[in-house]
Design a protein around this motif. Structure first.
Motif, short mmCIF file in Angstrom:
data_model
loop_
_atom_site.label_atom_id
_atom_site.label_comp_id
_atom_site.label_asym_id
_atom_site.label_seq_id
_atom_site.Cartn_x
_atom_site.Cartn_y
_atom_site.Cartn_z
N VAL A 1 -25.09 -23.40 -62.42
CA VAL A 1 -25.16 -23.35 -63.99
C VAL A 1 -24.32 -22.62 -64.81
N ILE A 2 -23.59 -21.74 -64.18
CA ILE A 2 -22.42 -20.92 -64.89
C ILE A 2 -21.05 -21.30 -64.48
N ARG A 3 -20.81 -22.51 -63.86
CA ARG A 3 -19.43 -23.02 -63.73
C ARG A 3 -18.90 -23.31 -65.19
N ALA A 4 -17.48 -22.94 -65.24
CA ALA A 4 -16.45 -23.35 -66.36
C ALA A 4 -16.53 -24.83 -66.48
N ASP A 5 -16.18 -25.40 -65.22
CA ASP A 5 -16.11 -26.86 -65.30
C ASP A 5 -17.42 -27.39 -65.60
N ALA A 6 -17.17 -28.14 -67.03
CA ALA A 6 -18.49 -28.97 -67.69
C ALA A 6 -18.86 -29.87 -66.70
#
Length: 282
Positions: free
Chosen positions: A89-94
């Protein structure tokens, strides 16, 4: 009064329903459901599988302590044996982040269907190119979205901290809960993780009073600053009498769930020996 539960993640070589029947045979009052392969990987968890799950729960009369949505190894075509927290839930990839948010909502759906009080969620690690401060922004956005979905159902979301993740200790978890100020957010308190990080586990319990959505138990060799390897209670250095006394002191009356995924070769032995070791404390 705390009740004992056992996680199906130790039964990785059994079907979900078989795992439930085995766990019931060892005297537990509850079962935690693994929200991942090989049990309830939500994109592939069919209506027939849900019916089979409901039948097993009805026949064993086990309560569901928690839906464990920490990992999603089913996302990978060829995942190695260690657990993955990605996509987190903290991935930069939306798109990847949205996939994990939706996955967590499916865990909440299952919790609602089987009357589980909570789901647990790990934050994942900040990957290269995503500094912690940016990862925290993504975390807050993701959790607000998840909690908007969970709170109307009465399902709590417990952050499970772990060393080396974005949220890795009691202080950071309680700060996150304060920052978000949401009724449905708490801590799924894994006491082995607290010990490995170097915390006094009984102090972690007492400081988390009123925010605990669930408890994970395992033993740790070395106690404070030990190695992160989940052992059967009695095989390590944790003081379980002190742990259960602290839980009682805080008024916690939920489940303490044994999480012994490190014993896939003989999960029945792990379940049996853990119950024998801890039954005197509940």
């Amino acid at each position: 009064m705390v009740d004992l539960a056992f996680s199906t993640n130790a039964y990785a070589r059994h079907s979900l329903s078989d795992a439930i029947y085995h766990i019931a045979d060892h005297g537990y009052a509850g079962v935690e459901l693994l929200g991942d392969e090989p049990h309830a990987y939500f994109p592939e968890f069919s209506d027939a599988a849900r019916t089979e799950l409901r039948t097993a729960l009805d026949e064993t009369e086990l309560a569901v302590s928690n839906i464990n949505a920490n990992t999603a190894t089913g996302y990978y075509d060829d995942a190695p044996p260690s657990s993955f927290f990605e996509p987190s839930v903290i991935r930069a990839d939306a798109d990847a982040r949205e996939w994990r948010i939706d996955y967590t909502k499916r865990a909440i759906d299952l919790a609602d269907a089987v009357d589980a009080p909570a789901v647990c969620l790990a934050t994942g690690r900040p990957l290269p190119g995503t500094p912690p401060e940016k990862a925290r922004e993504y975390l807050h956005e993701s959790l607000h979205d998840i909690l908007d979905y969970a709170e109307p159902m009465g399902v709590d979301v417990g952050i499970e901290f772990e060393p080396e993740l974005l949220i890795e200790n009691t202080d950071e978890t309680l700060a996150l809960i304060d920052d978000l100020d949401r009724d449905g957010l708490g801590v799924n308190l894994d006491l082995g993780h607290a010990a490995v990080y170097g915390e006094d586990v009984t102090e972690s319990i007492r400081r988390s009073a009123g925010a605990i959505t669930g408890v994970h138990l395992e033993d740790i060799v070395g106690g404070r600053r030990g190695k992160h390897y989940h052992r059967i209670p009695g095989e390590g250095d944790l003081d379980f009498r002190a742990i259960f006394d602290a839980l009682d002191d805080t008024g916690y009356d939920g489940f303490a769930t044994l999480e012994l995924y490190t014993h896939p070769d003989d999960p029945d032995r792990a379940a049996r020996e853990a119950y024998v070791e801890l039954a005197a404390y509940v």
